[in-house]
Design a protein around this motif. Structure first.
Motif, PDB file in Angstrom:
ATOM      1  N   LYS A 105       0.955  -1.265   0.018  1.00  0.00           N
ATOM      2  CA  LYS A 105      -0.005  -0.020   0.054  1.00  0.00           C
ATOM      3  C   LYS A 105       1.031   1.202  -0.047  1.00  0.00           C
ATOM      4  O   LYS A 105       0.414   2.287  -0.507  1.00  0.00           O
ATOM      5  CB  LYS A 105      -0.782  -0.001   1.124  1.00  0.00           C
ATOM      6  CG  LYS A 105      -2.095  -0.972   1.101  1.00  0.00           C
ATOM      7  CD  LYS A 105      -2.839  -1.033   2.445  1.00  0.00           C
ATOM      8  CE  LYS A 105      -4.067  -2.091   2.209  1.00  0.00           C
ATOM      9  NZ  LYS A 105      -4.807  -2.046   3.415  1.00  0.00           N
ATOM     10  N   ASP A 106       2.126   1.222   0.357  1.00  0.00           N
ATOM     11  CA  ASP A 106       2.988   2.651   0.653  1.00  0.00           C
ATOM     12  C   ASP A 106       3.672   2.456  -0.657  1.00  0.00           C
ATOM     13  O   ASP A 106       3.530   3.582  -1.452  1.00  0.00           O
ATOM     14  CB  ASP A 106       3.992   2.450   1.745  1.00  0.00           C
ATOM     15  CG  ASP A 106       3.105   2.196   3.267  1.00  0.00           C
ATOM     16  OD1 ASP A 106       2.123   2.863   3.185  1.00  0.00           O
ATOM     17  OD2 ASP A 106       3.554   1.573   3.902  1.00  0.00           O
ATOM     18  N   THR A 107       4.503   1.504  -1.153  1.00  0.00           N
ATOM     19  CA  THR A 107       5.252   1.661  -2.071  1.00  0.00           C
ATOM     20  C   THR A 107       4.631   1.510  -3.787  1.00  0.00           C
ATOM     21  O   THR A 107       5.073   1.783  -4.798  1.00  0.00           O
ATOM     22  CB  THR A 107       6.384   0.760  -2.187  1.00  0.00           C
ATOM     23  OG1 THR A 107       6.072  -0.608  -2.332  1.00  0.00           O
ATOM     24  CG2 THR A 107       7.056   0.866  -0.817  1.00  0.00           C
ATOM     25  N   ARG A 108       3.281   0.704  -3.523  1.00  0.00           N
ATOM     26  CA  ARG A 108       2.730   0.353  -4.782  1.00  0.00           C
ATOM     27  C   ARG A 108       3.281  -0.853  -5.531  1.00  0.00           C
ATOM     28  O   ARG A 108       2.838  -1.306  -6.620  1.00  0.00           O
ATOM     29  CB  ARG A 108       2.433   1.408  -5.679  1.00  0.00           C
ATOM     30  CG  ARG A 108       1.721   2.508  -4.890  1.00  0.00           C
ATOM     31  CD  ARG A 108       0.565   2.404  -4.296  1.00  0.00           C
ATOM     32  NE  ARG A 108      -0.475   2.169  -5.197  1.00  0.00           N
ATOM     33  CZ  ARG A 108      -1.871   1.839  -5.001  1.00  0.00           C
ATOM     34  NH1 ARG A 108      -2.204   1.832  -3.544  1.00  0.00           N
ATOM     35  NH2 ARG A 108      -2.733   1.619  -6.130  1.00  0.00           N
ATOM     36  N   GLN A 109       4.424  -1.397  -5.048  1.00  0.00           N
ATOM     37  CA  GLN A 109       5.174  -2.546  -5.745  1.00  0.00           C
ATOM     38  C   GLN A 109       4.375  -3.724  -5.561  1.00  0.00           C
ATOM     39  O   GLN A 109       3.709  -4.188  -4.539  1.00  0.00           O
ATOM     40  CB  GLN A 109       6.528  -2.432  -5.214  1.00  0.00           C
ATOM     41  CG  GLN A 109       7.473  -1.483  -5.685  1.00  0.00           C
ATOM     42  CD  GLN A 109       8.831  -1.590  -5.118  1.00  0.00           C
ATOM     43  OE1 GLN A 109       9.315  -1.880  -4.030  1.00  0.00           O
ATOM     44  NE2 GLN A 109       9.810  -2.253  -6.121  1.00  0.00           N
TER      45      GLN A 109
END
Length: 204
Positions: A105-109
């Motif tokens: 959710k933070d990096t979208r990786q």
């Protein structure tokens, strides 16, 4: 090789954080690896309880010391390894080419789910079929179907094989104390029979 917890759910005790999880650890079979394994083994034999006490908690808080004891310790960074109820809220889960994937959710990786840590997974039996309950209110339908339901299917398949091919006269409840005692006494014979049954299935 250590697995980070990536905790979302954690009751902090005196500022101590459980950085690593004991569900997946690799020790290299050399002097340094054996030294670390021996150190950890001895600490666990000295004290290992499921309560927090003097900076210790089970076998896991000892792992916080590994990087201080050796410069060769590596912490894996793959988000798809060692996913469990305590870090579910960090990810979105989705299907891709028939497999479970997660998006940070933070990096979208995005990462393929490598393995899921089944902590808090409990079986119970209803009418001869096994069902389950689990921790993790943040579990998505994709995760429930792609991990939990498939695990249950495999468990019911194994249970049916055990009852019909290995121990056809065994009718006790799966989750009773009598069952655990019975199978612990019968384990060597059951394992051999189970292997023979599997070999028979795959060699026909």
């Amino acid at each position: 090789l250590l697995s980070p917890n990536r905790l979302i759910i954690w009751n902090e005790k005196d500022g101590i954080e459980c950085l690593y999880n004991a569900g997946f650890i690799i020790f290299r079979n050399d002097s340094d690896g054996r030294r670390l394994l021996s150190w950890w083994t001895n600490r666990c034999l000295e004290w290992c309880r499921e309560v927090y006490e003097d900076g210790k908690l089970g076998e896991q808080l000892y792992l916080n010391e590994f990087e201080k004891l050796s410069s060769r310790v590596v912490v894996h960074e793959h988000r798809g390894a060692n996913v469990s109820y305590w870090n579910l809220a960090r990810y979105y889960f989705f299907c891709k080419k028939g497999n479970v994937w997660l998006r940070d959710k933070d990096t979208r990786q995005e990462y393929p789910l490598v393995f899921f840590h089944m902590s808090g997974f409990r079986f119970y039996e209803v009418g001869g079929r096994v069902k389950y309950v689990f921790r993790g209110r943040d579990a998505s339908p994709v995760l429930i179907h792609g991990v939990y339901d498939h695990t249950l299917e495999g468990f019911n398949w194994a249970l049916n094989l055990a009852r019909t091919k290995i121990e056809p006269h065994f009718t006790k409840s799966l989750v009773s104390g009598a069952t655990l005692q019975y199978y612990s006494e019968r384990l060597p014979v059951l394992v051999r029979s189970y292997i023979r049954a599997l070999l028979g299935m795959y060699t026909k």
